[in-house]
Structures are given as structure tokens and as C-alpha cells.
Design an enzyme around this catalytic site. Sequence first.
Site, PDB file in Angstrom:
ATOM      1  N   CYS A  22       3.361  44.334  12.715  1.00 41.48           N
ATOM      2  CA  CYS A  22       3.601  45.775  12.687  1.00 41.48           C
ATOM      3  C   CYS A  22       2.225  46.433  12.815  1.00 41.48           C
ATOM      4  O   CYS A  22       1.278  46.056  12.139  1.00 41.48           O
ATOM      5  CB  CYS A  22       4.270  46.160  11.369  1.00 41.48           C
ATOM      6  SG  CYS A  22       4.243  47.937  11.071  1.00 41.48           S
ATOM      7  N   CYS A  70       9.567  49.712   8.861  1.00 42.40           N
ATOM      8  CA  CYS A  70       9.255  51.106   9.189  1.00 42.40           C
ATOM      9  C   CYS A  70       9.674  51.496  10.590  1.00 42.40           C
ATOM     10  O   CYS A  70       9.573  52.658  10.973  1.00 42.40           O
ATOM     11  CB  CYS A  70       7.763  51.385   8.989  1.00 42.40           C
ATOM     12  SG  CYS A  70       6.733  50.632  10.262  1.00 42.40           S
ATOM     13  N   LYS A 118       2.119   4.517   1.640  1.00 45.26           N
ATOM     14  CA  LYS A 118       2.159   5.020   3.020  1.00 45.26           C
ATOM     15  C   LYS A 118       1.812   6.498   2.994  1.00 45.26           C
ATOM     16  O   LYS A 118       2.602   7.328   2.566  1.00 45.26           O
ATOM     17  CB  LYS A 118       3.534   4.789   3.643  1.00 45.26           C
ATOM     18  CG  LYS A 118       3.562   5.164   5.115  1.00 45.26           C
ATOM     19  CD  LYS A 118       4.825   4.630   5.788  1.00 45.26           C
ATOM     20  CE  LYS A 118       4.772   4.847   7.295  1.00 45.26           C
ATOM     21  NZ  LYS A 118       4.711   6.233   7.696  1.00 45.26           N
ATOM     22  N   TYR A 133      -7.114   1.826   5.779  1.00 43.53           N
ATOM     23  CA  TYR A 133      -6.150   0.784   5.411  1.00 43.53           C
ATOM     24  C   TYR A 133      -6.183  -0.427   6.329  1.00 43.53           C
ATOM     25  O   TYR A 133      -5.320  -1.297   6.224  1.00 43.53           O
ATOM     26  CB  TYR A 133      -4.732   1.353   5.337  1.00 43.53           C
ATOM     27  CG  TYR A 133      -4.283   2.107   6.570  1.00 43.53           C
ATOM     28  CD1 TYR A 133      -4.164   1.474   7.792  1.00 43.53           C
ATOM     29  CD2 TYR A 133      -3.964   3.467   6.499  1.00 43.53           C
ATOM     30  CE1 TYR A 133      -3.747   2.159   8.913  1.00 43.53           C
ATOM     31  CE2 TYR A 133      -3.548   4.164   7.620  1.00 43.53           C
ATOM     32  CZ  TYR A 133      -3.443   3.499   8.827  1.00 43.53           C
ATOM     33  OH  TYR A 133      -3.036   4.188   9.937  1.00 43.53           O
ATOM     34  N   CYS A 141       9.251  47.040  13.713  1.00 51.32           N
ATOM     35  CA  CYS A 141       9.032  46.566  12.348  1.00 51.32           C
ATOM     36  C   CYS A 141      10.310  46.742  11.532  1.00 51.32           C
ATOM     37  O   CYS A 141      10.887  47.825  11.528  1.00 51.32           O
ATOM     38  CB  CYS A 141       7.879  47.353  11.716  1.00 51.32           C
ATOM     39  SG  CYS A 141       7.714  47.028   9.953  1.00 51.32           S
ATOM     40  N   CYS A 175       2.823  51.781   7.284  1.00 50.58           N
ATOM     41  CA  CYS A 175       4.105  51.104   7.031  1.00 50.58           C
ATOM     42  C   CYS A 175       4.245  50.840   5.532  1.00 50.58           C
ATOM     43  O   CYS A 175       3.338  50.263   4.911  1.00 50.58           O
ATOM     44  CB  CYS A 175       4.137  49.795   7.815  1.00 50.58           C
ATOM     45  SG  CYS A 175       5.464  48.692   7.318  1.00 50.58           S
ATOM     46  N   LYS A 183      10.574   2.938   3.607  1.00 51.61           N
ATOM     47  CA  LYS A 183      10.626   4.390   3.484  1.00 51.61           C
ATOM     48  C   LYS A 183      11.239   4.803   2.150  1.00 51.61           C
ATOM     49  O   LYS A 183      12.059   4.093   1.579  1.00 51.61           O
ATOM     50  CB  LYS A 183      11.472   4.982   4.621  1.00 51.61           C
ATOM     51  CG  LYS A 183      10.967   4.616   5.991  1.00 51.61           C
ATOM     52  CD  LYS A 183       9.673   5.312   6.318  1.00 51.61           C
ATOM     53  CE  LYS A 183       9.983   6.621   6.998  1.00 51.61           C
ATOM     54  NZ  LYS A 183       8.832   7.155   7.721  1.00 51.61           N
ATOM     55  N   ASP A 212       1.143  10.216   4.022  1.00 51.59           N
ATOM     56  CA  ASP A 212       1.789  11.091   4.991  1.00 51.59           C
ATOM     57  C   ASP A 212       0.737  12.023   5.590  1.00 51.59           C
ATOM     58  O   ASP A 212       0.545  13.141   5.144  1.00 51.59           O
ATOM     59  CB  ASP A 212       2.890  11.905   4.296  1.00 51.59           C
ATOM     60  CG  ASP A 212       3.829  12.521   5.304  1.00 51.59           C
ATOM     61  OD1 ASP A 212       3.703  12.195   6.507  1.00 51.59           O
ATOM     62  OD2 ASP A 212       4.675  13.332   4.908  1.00 51.59           O
ATOM     63  N   GLU A 267       0.846  -1.204   0.000  1.00 49.91           N
ATOM     64  CA  GLU A 267       0.000   0.000   0.000  1.00 49.91           C
ATOM     65  C   GLU A 267       0.872   1.241   0.000  1.00 49.91           C
ATOM     66  O   GLU A 267       2.042   1.188   0.367  1.00 49.91           O
ATOM     67  CB  GLU A 267      -0.865   0.024   1.276  1.00 49.91           C
ATOM     68  CG  GLU A 267      -1.844  -1.111   1.381  1.00 49.91           C
ATOM     69  CD  GLU A 267      -2.488  -1.164   2.760  1.00 49.91           C
ATOM     70  OE1 GLU A 267      -2.335  -0.220   3.554  1.00 49.91           O
ATOM     71  OE2 GLU A 267      -3.139  -2.182   3.037  1.00 49.91           O
TER      72      GLU A 267
HETATM   73  S1  IVH Z   1      -0.678   0.165   8.692  1.00 48.77           S
HETATM   74  C1  IVH Z   1      -0.054  -2.283  12.283  1.00 48.77           C
HETATM   75  N1  IVH Z   1      -0.959   1.322   6.338  1.00 48.77           N
HETATM   76  O1  IVH Z   1       2.068   4.948   9.132  1.00 48.77           O
HETATM   77  C2  IVH Z   1      -0.324  -1.481  11.092  1.00 48.77           C
HETATM   78  N2  IVH Z   1      -0.148   2.622   8.137  1.00 48.77           N
HETATM   79  O2  IVH Z   1       4.030   3.844  11.646  1.00 48.77           O
HETATM   80  C3  IVH Z   1      -0.132  -0.039  11.339  1.00 48.77           C
HETATM   81  N3  IVH Z   1       0.301   4.944   7.556  1.00 48.77           N
HETATM   82  O3  IVH Z   1       0.646   5.182  12.300  1.00 48.77           O
HETATM   83  C4  IVH Z   1      -0.412   0.873  10.280  1.00 48.77           C
HETATM   84  N4  IVH Z   1      -0.322   4.816   5.448  1.00 48.77           N
HETATM   85  O4  IVH Z   1      -0.313   6.585  10.465  1.00 48.77           O
HETATM   86  C5  IVH Z   1      -0.594   1.471   7.620  1.00 48.77           C
HETATM   87  N5  IVH Z   1      -1.285   2.205   4.216  1.00 48.77           N
HETATM   88  C6  IVH Z   1      -0.918   2.353   5.483  1.00 48.77           C
HETATM   89  C7  IVH Z   1      -0.461   3.595   5.993  1.00 48.77           C
HETATM   90  C8  IVH Z   1      -0.079   3.670   7.325  1.00 48.77           C
HETATM   91  C9  IVH Z   1       0.147   5.610   6.411  1.00 48.77           C
HETATM   92  C10 IVH Z   1       0.838   5.508   8.814  1.00 48.77           C
HETATM   93  C11 IVH Z   1      -0.028   5.298  10.007  1.00 48.77           C
HETATM   94  C12 IVH Z   1       0.805   4.630  11.038  1.00 48.77           C
HETATM   95  C13 IVH Z   1       2.192   4.824  10.526  1.00 48.77           C
HETATM   96  C14 IVH Z   1       3.026   3.610  10.787  1.00 48.77           C
END
Ligand code: IVH
Length: 671
Positions: free
Chosen positions: A427, A412, A117, A226, A409, A432, A315, A119, A115
Site C-alpha cells: 500500500c 484503505c 538428519k 557428516y 489496499c 493508511c 524419517k 533439515d 546421526e
Molecule cells: S548422509 C550418501 N548424513 O539428507 C550419504 N545426510 O537425502 C548422503 N542430511 O542430501 C548423505 N543430515 O542433505 C547424511 N547426518 C546426515 C544428514 C544428511 C542431513 C541430508 C543431506 C542429504 C539428504 C539425504
Amino acid sequence: MDETQARDRHLELCKQLHRHNYLYHVLDRPEIPDAEYDRLFRELLELEKAYPELAGPDSPSARVGAAPLDKFEPLRHTLPMLSLENAFDEAEMREFDARIKRFLHRDAEIDYVCEMKMDGVAVELVYRGGKLAAGATRGDGTVGENITENLKTVPAVPLVLADSAPELLEVRGEVFMDLRDFQALNREREENGEPTFANPRNATAGSLRQLDSRVTARRPLKIFCYGVGEIAGDVPSNHLETLEALQGWGCRVNLEGTRRVRGVDGVLARYRELVESREELPFEIDGMVVKVDDLALRRELGEKTRTPRWAIACKFPPRQAETIIEDILLQVGRTGAITPVALLRPVEVSGVTVSRASLHNWDEIDRLGVRIGDHVVVERAGDVIPDVVRVLAEKRTGIERPLPLPQACPECGSPVAKLEGEVVPRCQDLACPARLLEGIKHFVGRRAMDIDGLGARYIDQMLRLDLSESVADLYRLDRDDLFRFERMGEKLAEKLLGAIEASKRRPLPRFLFALGIRHVGEHIAKVLARQFGSLDNLAKTSRDELLAIHEVGPQVADSVVDFFASGRNREILDQLRAAGVAPEATERRAGGPLSGKTFVFTGTLPTLGRKEGQEMVENLGGRAAGSVSRKTDYVVAGEEAGSKLEKARSLGVAILSEKEFLTMIEKEAEA
Ligand code: IVH
């Protein structure tokens, strides 16, 4: 309409609105135009106004937000919300797979689900009997904060689930903001003199942390679900099916970005694909989450204290670079807000050379501990303007200087004030030059008075030549003044004078936005223009009258009242008027044949949409109102007209059919 009919209609409207909401926000496959959805929604609001007892917690009307809270209550998760271990390179991903095989004593390849991840901010949604019972942040994993009211305002969070959903269902997901929405939000905040957010994640967290859910309701938040926590009932046997089931029950799932792959080679191939496509996504992702698909295997693998053995976050290489803050510039905005901007030694971050980074405000400076001369890590979050994410304190040599909160400021020299609850000093001097420059830039901007060709360079010269003390002086410029500007020619001068002249008749909403009243962005300017019809009406209004408008909160109301209370502002408005600036009240034109007449539309008309009818009235100078009162002149009623028609009857207000209305309009238009 009697009470039983109202109840039936309400039920029907809720059902329809929930369904269209799901089609639009979850499946991205709307079946009706937005205007039709708005019409249904307005009908629901009207019905609930007449019968307040119908407005239950899972009515679509809950999405507009509720009364502010004093604080968020703690909420314990039934099952802990775990976090993930990280893998930073191919070797670590291979190690994850090898560990799983060792643990399970298995040689065969494992099926994984990959999936994106997201942010954003992790949340849990608890559904009991198919209804959203609670929503919380992750908190420390065991206890989070109860942010139910805020989560209800997120359009893609279902308030009720499909009938097929389990009796108890805890859904986990990530709330986030699309990059474009984030940038637009920051632009609007900048225009309103509010501090900007450093990145979409902070903007999301800040939006969810609002005690006033009506504020959250205006933030463009989205969610991807998710996973699940506690779930009662038949459970799918693998993760991908769980995700599909979630979507079927009403939750927004990123199925398009999800793949089931075989073995670690499949994982690595998908990872490379995602790194490639990362820049094209409409939102920020910071990696890929890999999960064992088979739920029986997951149970076997189990969890460590804080992280499951069956999942890992791969990551992405950071879009970061190291550089030095050579200086910090203090920028003064048109509201006087002083923003610190880091001037960087130019450095390349994923293909773009950056030399500036916003430090946003002094809270951020304190949080980062930034000093001038510091080595820092900068990061580009989908935008060209990067952020300083970290100070490399270990690289300090002792020459670094902290940046004190300015007492005066920088432009000015007048005293500055940092008001309680604000993160930037301001300010206070209206004269100004920096505030003036920014104020005029805003006034002439494309989305405001749109004076084409009058760029910052000329405005700067105007101020230096003492040709302008306010926006009103723009309208006093003549050819001779213009020829005092550097690089000004005959043609350009003509064009500029023409553009200035043309701006005198901009629509009222643009003019209101151009004035730069704090907290009055483009949207609120439209709301105010529609409601008041003219600048004079708005200038005369009271705080209470403003607060009675659905989209106006105390901040906006105070700011508008303060603006018109200022003698200096009134003087400028008088000068603008004297110079012939007469914004067109497009929505409620004074002096038309229907001027002074108020119409209310209700029910379904045979041929006209309600919006269309309202526009016709407004184009002839009349006013279209949402509710019937003694001040209403005509109610135009169609089929299934409800409480408004009854009210009109009881007040003795004239009632028109569509046909009668159209005949009237025709006559008036000819007159
Ligand atoms: S699974 C045990 N899936 O990443 C499973 N997390 O440190 C835990 N996050 O706190 C999470 N996208 O905020 C999962 N597709 C995804 C995610 C996801 C973002 C974040 C989530 C979690 C952190 C994991």
C-alpha cells in the site's frame, strides 16, 4: 611497524583468530571473552587496511563477505553427492538391515552409526593443502553451484584445517539455522517490512543463494559435517573415526548427537530416543541417518545409481495435520507490505491447536497453488505459527477460489504497487490507517520507545477517535483524550501519561529503530547512532557517507536518505522535537566537555581495554573513531601501536599515553 613486522603480526593474528574461531564455533569451548576476540579481529582488519596485500583468501577477514557476484558458476563434484533412501517405519528399518546382511552373506550383527538428519542444505567443502579451495551446493548430485564466498562467511566453516589434515579433503555437511536464530531473523525481517521465511531450511537456502556474500555473512548459519568425498592420505577404517578425525581437523561435527549402535535393535532404540528428544533440540531434524560403520563393508555394499546401499534415512512422523483454508486475510504492515494469512479450520498439530498460517507472499501462493477453501497439509516447524506445506488438490470440489493479487489496499482502498524484485505488493498511502496502527505499535514497542501500557487496543481507539495522525500525536494526548478511551481509569491514565513522558528521553538507537525506517533494524540503528551521534547529523548525511560505514549497504543507505527526504517525515520529526522528544545520544553525547573532539585508540594500553577508553570518551561527549585522519584530535597509543601511530605522527596529531589520557579525562570530568 615495518612490512616484515606487519607480516609476522598478521600471521600470528590469523593463527590466533582461526584457533579461537575453532574453539568457539566448532568445539563450543571458548577460551577468551568475545570482546578479546573482537579486539584481535579489529586489529587484523586495521593491519589489512594498512597492508592490503596481506588480506589473502583464507584470512579470517574473508568471513565478512566479498564483492557481489553476477551469478554462481557450476562446480562439478569429484565424487557424486548421493541422496538417501527413506524408511518410514520399523518394518522398513528392519528390511534395510536384512538386505545388508543378505548382500554380505552375514549373520553377525552389523555396527551402525546413527546421526541426526539435519533439515538444512547439503554442501561440499573442498580443502587443498589444508586451505578451503571451494564450496558448493549439492545441485543435481553431479554438478552443484560454486558458493565458496558465501560458505566462507559461515563461522563454523574452517578456512584452514589443522596441519594433520590430508592434502586433499572433500567434506560434506549440512548448513542450517538454529530455531531461535531463525525466529529472530524473521522477526527482524517483519520489523523491516521484508517478507519472512517459511522455515529454517528456506531461510538457510535463501541465505546461501545470495550473490552478495556480505548479506550471507549477517545470517546466523551453522554447519554439521557428516561425511567425506575424495580424500587423499590415511583414512580411518570406520565412519565414527572419520567423524572424529573431521572434528580434529577443524570441522564442526555433531558428535554429541551421534551414536554407534549394534544391529537393528540398537538402531530402533536410538530412533525412539531421538523422536522423544526432537522437541528439545535447538534445531530442526527431520529424521535419523543410519550408516554402516565399517568402511570396508561399505565398499563391498557399494551404491545404486543415486543412493548408497550402506545408509538409509529413517524419517520422523511428520508434525503435520490436514485442515481447510476457510479464508485468506490480507494483513497490511507498517511499511505497507500486504501479507496473506490463511485462516484455518482449527486443527491440532503435535499438541497445539492452530488456526492461522502465514502464506508469506504471492510467490509462495503460486508455488503452492493455494485457493480459498482448499484442503491443505499444515506443518509446525518448531514454531507455533505453522506453514501450509501442500494443497490436497484431489479434494477440490469446485467451490475453491484463487486469491488474486490485490489492486487496492484492503484497509484503505488506495492503489497498491508491487515493485520489481519484491514478492509482496505494498500500500503506497502513508496515511493508511492499518500502516499507521502498525507504525505506532512498532514505535511504542518494548524494544523501541517502550511506552508501557499503550497496547494495540488503545492505539486502535486513538485512530478511531481521530486523535492521531502520526506517532507525534502520542505526545499531545492529555487526560481528557485518554478518558474518551473505553475502560480507562484514573490510575491507568496517570500511568500512561507517565510512560509517554518517560519515553521522550530514550537512547538514540531506540528512537531510530522506533521510527521504522525500512531496513533499519535494531542493529543498524545502533550502528547509525554510534556513527552520527544525533538525529540531526543523520538527517543531513549523504548516501556516500552512509555507504562508507562498514555495515551499511546500498539498501539501507537509500532507505535512510529517502526517509529524511520525505516532507511528511520531516514534519513528523519537527512535531516530535516540538513535543519535547529528545533522544539521548548515549554513545556520542553532544555538549559534554569533550564534545567536538575525536580520539583514536591504538595498540595495547597498560590497563584500559580499547572499548573502555572509547566509552569514557563518548560519555564525555567526544567521539571515538576507528582510523586516524586530519580530523583526529588525539591518538591514545599503547604497546605495539602500528600504522595508526605512524599516521598520527605524519599528520602531526597529538599523541597521548594512557596515563596522559586518564589525567585529561579526570580533569574534564571534574570541569
Ligand atoms: S548422509 C550418501 N548424513 O539428507 C550419504 N545426510 O537425502 C548422503 N542430511 O542430501 C548423505 N543430515 O542433505 C547424511 N547426518 C546426515 C544428514 C544428511 C542431513 C541430508 C543431506 C542429504 C539428504 C539425504
